[in-house]
Design an enzyme around this catalytic site. Structure first.
Site, PDB file in Angstrom:
ATOM      1  N   ASP A  90       2.132  13.827 -11.298  1.00  0.00           N
ATOM      2  CA  ASP A  90       1.424  12.811 -12.079  1.00  0.00           C
ATOM      3  C   ASP A  90       0.284  12.159 -11.297  1.00  0.00           C
ATOM      4  OD1 ASP A  90       2.934  11.447 -10.252  1.00  0.00           O
ATOM      5  OD2 ASP A  90       4.032  10.233 -11.690  1.00  0.00           O
TER       6      ASP A  90
ATOM      7  N   LYS B 136       6.951  -1.366  -1.431  1.00  0.00           N
ATOM      8  CA  LYS B 136       6.486  -2.406  -2.350  1.00  0.00           C
ATOM      9  C   LYS B 136       6.659  -3.828  -1.790  1.00  0.00           C
ATOM     10  CE  LYS B 136       7.155   0.491  -6.420  1.00  0.00           C
ATOM     11  NZ  LYS B 136       7.808   0.690  -7.716  1.00  0.00           N
TER      12      LYS B 136
ATOM     13  N   ASP C 265      -3.000   7.504 -10.053  1.00  0.00           N
ATOM     14  CA  ASP C 265      -1.659   7.711 -10.580  1.00  0.00           C
ATOM     15  C   ASP C 265      -1.741   7.595 -12.101  1.00  0.00           C
ATOM     16  OD1 ASP C 265       0.944   7.489 -11.490  1.00  0.00           O
ATOM     17  OD2 ASP C 265       1.572   6.047  -9.987  1.00  0.00           O
TER      18      ASP C 265
END
Length: 382
Positions: free
Chosen positions: A111, A162, A223
Site C-alpha cells: 500500500d 508512534k 501511504d
C-alpha cells in the site's frame, strides 16, 4: 536480488467502502490495480520472482494476476489462515523463496507508492554486508509513524513506535515500508504465531548486534491507506509526478481507459481517471478523481478529489468534494456531498437528500420527495 515478498494481506478498513469487495492492493490506481505499479517497478530492478503474502480476499489476487507472466515475473501465492502480523507474514511467505541464505530479498508493503530506487537500495545493502536495509523517508509530522533514528553512517539506533509526546519526536525519519533482508535473517523469524517486524523482529536484531541500515530517500512517497491519499496517489501517477511503467497511457490531465465514454462537453483535469465502461455526461466537471468501471457521472455535476465506485451512479447537478461512493450506490440528482462523506455500497440516496446549501425554492428535489411522502405534489392542482 531476484526475489521479493509483497505483503498484501491487510483488510484496508480505512478505505471502506472501497475495500468491501476488493482488497486494498487491488484497488485501481491510475487505471490498474495498485500492486501492478509495484510489480512493474520491482521487475525493472531485476526481480523475477515475487511471493504475495495474502489473507483478506486472497483469491482476488490470483484470479487477476495468474502466474505473473504478463508482468514478466513469476508470482507465488501464500495465504495466512490466521493473522500473523508483518513479521509472521514475511516468515510464512519465505517458504515460497528459492534463493540461498546469503542472497538479498526485497520485502515491501502493498500500500506504499514510492519513487525509491530499488536497485540502489539492494546494491548498498550488499556492499555494506547488512542484515537488513530499511528505506526511510522524512515527514513533517511523524506522530502517526514509527521513528527510526540512525547514526552518521546510517546504522539504525532504535525503533520508536508512534510518539505520543513532543519530547519523543527525536527524528523526522520514518519507516517507509520497504526493506532488503538477507535471506538467512528472514529464516530466524519465529513461525506459527503473530510477529511484528517493527516491534519484535527489528528490536531483537539490534539487541543481538545485527547490522540494520537506514537509507534515507527523499523521492516521492505516499501511504495509500486513506481515501484522500488514494485519490492523490492516483492523480500524481496520471500527472507524472511519480513514475510507473504500469500506467496504461501517457501522463497528463486525465487518463481515459478503453471503453470510457466522455461527452465532449465534459471537462476533466488534475489527474482524473475514467475507467472502462464509465460514462461522463455533458457539462460535468471532474477534477483529480477516480471514476471506477461502469460508473455514471450525470450532467452538470461537479466531482472533485473523490472516488466513485464501480457501477455507481451520480445524478445531475450533484456535487462531490472529497467524497467516497461505494460500488453500485445511486446518488440521485441535486445532492451536495462534502469532504469526508462515504456512501456505502448499494445505497440509494434520494433526490436532494444531502445538501450543504438550502438549494433553489421549488426545486425538483422537493417535488419528488413530496410525492414519496404525500402521494402527490404539495400545492399542485393534480
Amino acid at each position: 536480488m531476484t526475489q521479493a515478498i509483497m505483503l498484501v494481506g491487510g483488510k484496508g478498513t480505512r478505505l471502506r467502502p472501497l475495500t468491501t469487495h476488493t482488497p486494498k492492493p487491488m484497488l485501481p490506481v491510475a487505471g490498474v490495480p495498485f500492486i501492478a505499479h509495484q510489480l512493474a517497478r520491482a521487475a525493472a530492478a531485476g526481480v523475477t520472482r515475487v511471493v504475495l503474502a495474502t489473507s483478506y480476499l486472497a483469491e482476488v489476487f490470483e484470479d487477476h494476476f495468474k502466474d505473473g507472466s504478463p508482468y514478466g515475473i513469476e508470482l507465488v501465492y501464500l495465504t495466512e489462515v490466521e493473522p500473523l502480523g508483518t513479521g509472521g507474514a514475511i516468515r510464512n511467505a519465505a517458504s515460497g523463496l528459492t534463493c540461498g541464505p546469503d542472497e538479498p530479498v526485497l520485502v515491501f508493503n502493498g500500500d506504499i507508492l514510492s519513487g525509491l530506487d530499488i536497485a540502489a537500495l539492494r546494491d548498498s545493502h550488499v556492499a555494506a554486508g547488512a542484515d537488513v536495509s530499511l528505506h526511510l523517508t522524512r515527514v513533517e509530522d511523524p506522530r502517526a509513524f514509527g521513528l527510526v533514528p540512525t547514526d552518521a553512517d546510517g546504522r539504525v539506533l532504535e525503533f520508536l513506535e508512534k510518539p505520543e509526546t513532543p519530547e519523543q519526536i527525536i527524528t523526522d525519519q520514518i519507516n517507509a515500508g520497504c526493506y532488503v533482508f538477507t535471506r538467512s535473517v528472514i529464516d530466524r523469524i519465529p513461525t506459527g504465531r503473530e510477529v511484528s517486524v517493527e516491534r519484535e523482529t527489528f528490536p531483537e536484531l539490534l539487541a543481538t548486534g545485527a547490522l540494520l541500515r537506514g537509507v534515507v530517500d527523499t523521492s516521492y512517497w505516499l501511504d495509500l491507506g486513506t481515501p484522500a491519499a488514494f485519490v492523490r496517489g492516483s492523480a500524481d501517477l496520471v500527472l507524472g509526478k511519480v513514475d510507473s511503467p504500469a500506467v496504461p497511457g501517457p501522463t497528463g490531465d486525465a487518463l481515459l481507459l478503453p471503453g470510457a465514454d466522455v461527452h465532449q462537453g465534459a471537462v476533466l483535469s488534475s489527474g482524473t481517471v475514467v475507467s472502462e465502461g464509465a460514462v461522463i455526461e455533458a457539462g460535468a466537471i471532474v477534477e483529480g478523481s477516480v471514476i471506477l468501471p461502469g460508473a455514471v457521472i450525470g450532467a452538470d455535476t461537479f466531482v472533485k478529489d473523490s472516488i466513485v465506485g464501480a457501477f455507481a451512479s451520480i445524478g445531475a447537478r450533484t456535487s462531490l468534494d472529497g467524497a467516497v461512493i461505494g460500488d453500485g450506490a445511486i446518488v440521485e440528482s441535486d445532492n451536495e456531498l462534502p469532504n469526508g462523506v462515504r456512501i456505502a455500497c448499494g445505497t440509494l440516496l434520494p433526490v436532494g437528500a444531502v445538501r450543504t446549501t438550502a438549494g433553489p425554492g421549488g426545486c425538483p428535489a422537493g417535488e419528488a420527495s413530496a410525492v414519496v411522502v404525500h402521494g402527490r405534489v404539495v400545492g399542485a392542482d393534480h
